[in-house]
Design a protein around this motif. Sequence first.
Motif, PDB file in Angstrom:
ATOM      1  N   LEU A 283      -2.500  14.190   5.206  1.00 29.92           N
ATOM      2  CA  LEU A 283      -2.287  15.588   4.814  1.00 29.92           C
ATOM      3  C   LEU A 283      -2.452  16.521   6.000  1.00 29.92           C
ATOM      4  N   ASP A 284      -1.377  17.249   6.330  1.00 33.95           N
ATOM      5  CA  ASP A 284      -1.427  18.231   7.414  1.00 33.95           C
ATOM      6  C   ASP A 284      -2.170  19.480   6.938  1.00 33.95           C
ATOM      7  N   GLN A 285      -2.880  20.150   7.845  1.00 36.20           N
ATOM      8  CA  GLN A 285      -3.628  21.347   7.473  1.00 36.20           C
ATOM      9  C   GLN A 285      -2.720  22.558   7.288  1.00 36.20           C
ATOM     10  N   GLN A 286      -1.729  22.732   8.169  1.00 37.58           N
ATOM     11  CA  GLN A 286      -0.865  23.906   8.117  1.00 37.58           C
ATOM     12  C   GLN A 286       0.465  23.545   7.465  1.00 37.58           C
ATOM     13  N   LEU A 287       0.695  24.070   6.261  1.00 41.82           N
ATOM     14  CA  LEU A 287       1.934  23.832   5.535  1.00 41.82           C
ATOM     15  C   LEU A 287       2.595  25.168   5.212  1.00 41.82           C
ATOM     16  N   PRO A 288       3.897  25.183   4.982  1.00 45.69           N
ATOM     17  CA  PRO A 288       4.593  26.459   4.788  1.00 45.69           C
ATOM     18  C   PRO A 288       4.096  27.279   3.605  1.00 45.69           C
ATOM     19  N   ASP A 289       3.626  26.620   2.550  1.00 41.98           N
ATOM     20  CA  ASP A 289       3.238  27.345   1.342  1.00 41.98           C
ATOM     21  C   ASP A 289       1.747  27.229   1.024  1.00 41.98           C
ATOM     22  N   GLY A 290       0.933  26.922   2.004  1.00 44.74           N
ATOM     23  CA  GLY A 290      -0.514  26.856   1.778  1.00 44.74           C
ATOM     24  C   GLY A 290      -1.186  26.019   2.847  1.00 44.74           C
ATOM     25  N   THR A 291      -2.486  25.826   2.676  1.00 47.55           N
ATOM     26  CA  THR A 291      -3.241  25.026   3.642  1.00 47.55           C
ATOM     27  C   THR A 291      -3.558  23.655   3.062  1.00 47.55           C
TER      28      THR A 291
ATOM     29  N   THR B 253      -6.390  22.212   3.194  1.00 49.10           N
ATOM     30  CA  THR B 253      -7.694  22.261   2.528  1.00 49.10           C
ATOM     31  C   THR B 253      -7.549  22.698   1.077  1.00 49.10           C
ATOM     32  N   GLU B 254      -6.700  23.704   0.831  1.00 45.94           N
ATOM     33  CA  GLU B 254      -6.468  24.152  -0.547  1.00 45.94           C
ATOM     34  C   GLU B 254      -5.850  23.044  -1.385  1.00 45.94           C
ATOM     35  N   LEU B 255      -4.870  22.352  -0.787  1.00 47.66           N
ATOM     36  CA  LEU B 255      -4.224  21.253  -1.509  1.00 47.66           C
ATOM     37  C   LEU B 255      -5.206  20.112  -1.730  1.00 47.66           C
ATOM     38  N   LEU B 256      -6.064  19.848  -0.754  1.00 49.55           N
ATOM     39  CA  LEU B 256      -7.073  18.800  -0.889  1.00 49.55           C
ATOM     40  C   LEU B 256      -7.973  19.076  -2.093  1.00 49.55           C
ATOM     41  N   ARG B 257      -8.417  20.324  -2.233  1.00 48.17           N
ATOM     42  CA  ARG B 257      -9.270  20.673  -3.390  1.00 48.17           C
ATOM     43  C   ARG B 257      -8.542  20.383  -4.706  1.00 48.17           C
ATOM     44  N   ARG B 258      -7.269  20.750  -4.755  1.00 44.82           N
ATOM     45  CA  ARG B 258      -6.504  20.548  -5.994  1.00 44.82           C
ATOM     46  C   ARG B 258      -6.325  19.056  -6.283  1.00 44.82           C
ATOM     47  N   ILE B 259      -6.026  18.292  -5.239  1.00 47.15           N
ATOM     48  CA  ILE B 259      -5.830  16.843  -5.413  1.00 47.15           C
ATOM     49  C   ILE B 259      -7.102  16.191  -5.943  1.00 47.15           C
TER      50      ILE B 259
ATOM     51  N   ALA C  36     -13.293  20.336   5.551  1.00 44.99           N
ATOM     52  CA  ALA C  36     -12.478  19.218   5.061  1.00 44.99           C
ATOM     53  C   ALA C  36     -13.343  18.050   4.620  1.00 44.99           C
ATOM     54  N   ILE C  37     -14.324  17.674   5.442  1.00 46.88           N
ATOM     55  CA  ILE C  37     -15.189  16.544   5.103  1.00 46.88           C
ATOM     56  C   ILE C  37     -16.041  16.875   3.883  1.00 46.88           C
ATOM     57  N   LYS C  38     -16.567  18.086   3.833  1.00 51.74           N
ATOM     58  CA  LYS C  38     -17.414  18.476   2.703  1.00 51.74           C
ATOM     59  C   LYS C  38     -16.601  18.544   1.412  1.00 51.74           C
TER      60      LYS C  38
ATOM     61  N   THR D 242       0.856  -1.194   0.000  1.00 51.92           N
ATOM     62  CA  THR D 242       0.000   0.000   0.000  1.00 51.92           C
ATOM     63  C   THR D 242       0.888   1.237   0.000  1.00 51.92           C
ATOM     64  N   ARG D 243       0.622   2.147  -0.926  1.00 55.38           N
ATOM     65  CA  ARG D 243       1.444   3.346  -1.067  1.00 55.38           C
ATOM     66  C   ARG D 243       0.855   4.464  -0.205  1.00 55.38           C
ATOM     67  N   LEU D 244       1.692   5.053   0.659  1.00 53.97           N
ATOM     68  CA  LEU D 244       1.256   6.081   1.595  1.00 53.97           C
ATOM     69  C   LEU D 244       2.119   7.327   1.412  1.00 53.97           C
ATOM     70  N   LEU D 245       1.482   8.467   1.158  1.00 53.56           N
ATOM     71  CA  LEU D 245       2.186   9.748   1.054  1.00 53.56           C
ATOM     72  C   LEU D 245       1.884  10.564   2.304  1.00 53.56           C
ATOM     73  N   ILE D 246       2.938  10.974   3.017  1.00 55.61           N
ATOM     74  CA  ILE D 246       2.794  11.761   4.243  1.00 55.61           C
ATOM     75  C   ILE D 246       3.177  13.200   3.925  1.00 55.61           C
ATOM     76  N   VAL D 247       2.217  14.110   3.995  1.00 50.14           N
ATOM     77  CA  VAL D 247       2.467  15.531   3.732  1.00 50.14           C
ATOM     78  C   VAL D 247       2.435  16.253   5.073  1.00 50.14           C
TER      79      VAL D 247
END
Length: 459
Positions: A52-60, A62-68, A92-94, A3-8
């Motif tokens: 996926l962490d919510q607080q990242l140095p170059d964005g949130t 949630t923003e990355l989740l939408r893009r993904i 996040a859930i929505k 199983t492939r797991l990406l930790i952000v």
Amino acid sequence: MQTRLLIVEDDLQLAQMLGWHFSDQGYQTRAASTCAEAIRELSRSAPDLILLDQQLPDGTGTELLRRILAENPDQVVIMMTGQHDLELAIGAIKTGAAEFIHKPVQIEKLEQTIERVLGNRLRAQQAKPAPSPGAELPTRNLIGRSHAMLQVSKEIALSAESAASVLISGESGTGKEIVARLIHEHSRRSGPFVAVNCAAIVDTLLESELFGHEKGAFTGASDRRSGKFELAQRGTLFLDEVGELALPLQAKLLRALQERGFERVGGSELIPSDVRIVAATNRDLRQRVGEGQFREDLLYRLQVISIHLPPLRERKEDIPLLVQALTQKIGQAIGKPSLPISGEAMALLLTKDWPGNVRELENSLTQAMLHARTNLITPELFDPADASTDWGSTTDTGGAGETLRGERLPTLDEVEAAHIQKVLDHTQGHKSQSCAILGISRPALDRKIRKYDLRVGGK
């Protein structure tokens, strides 16, 4: 196949710990510490799951989740955050997160969560459409950062995506209508939100209130009148205190739900109904079924989705936030500025069980603000019997303290120390969560821990 797991995650120590742990569990793990790195990783491979962490140095997150999800709607994502924020959880859930967990991360709980969401991977319904950019999530009246209220926020978001009937249970004063309105506002239904209190209208009139009536249907029916079902077309009909419906009316409501249509009182035409039902009760409807006072088939129709609102006594950590919001609301209503609350008064509110829940808390604060003669809410503005309560203390300041009717009253330092210690114990020493509950900064919390020699995380 692994199983492939990406930790952000930008906390490199946490990311490394998670990577080692899940590698030992047989996962193929990769890590990214920024949104940009995560996007590059996703361009190289498609992970089975993303932490996926919510607080990242170059964005949130949630923003990355939408893009993904815009590029891959089937991607399974678990959000991680140190913030206890209802709007964030709903968002996040929505948006499409499979789960929403809080830091500090509990490995065993995280493992169970990952196993569950991956076990349900073969489901198209796991992906949820992203809301329109910049859309406001109307959580203005749903206040609380407790685990119980964050769970309610998840259930609101999931319920809003469905057209199924919802049954909201909970004691009086817990905010069932607020939850019903939030479900409607988050949904795609274009019609209005229409509410009716089934306990406030006598049985003989309630049928007409729900279904309307034809001219001449009964004495005084001089004109045709539309009922709540008709007024709520393409919207949501909220049936408050549905457990108080008489059995004959329960049968008619059941028929309206089964046939997706209704007849006005005195009429014979079946009027099609496009209405989403959200019902609420402070009764145990299963017990009412056993007593022969509620139809079991109607209960099944109403509780396709169930949401339970916890009483205030089970989420006392939300009281400081509620006090802050309610004093602002009350101040606007009575034309007075919002008043701060003293440490002694807050400690008093935290000792009460609040059988009337948030409604009782609001009434108590309203009385206090109406009778306040200074710019501070103090204990004597509440019930005198409560104001004489001995709150105790965890810190010896060396002073004897004042007495009232033979009972020792704690000093302000003692009350503050006791309250901060209670919050630290509740969060198991998690300082960020404690700061969020107390409404103070991290340096201020550290100063008070040193000042009062408080325990942190059992130390």
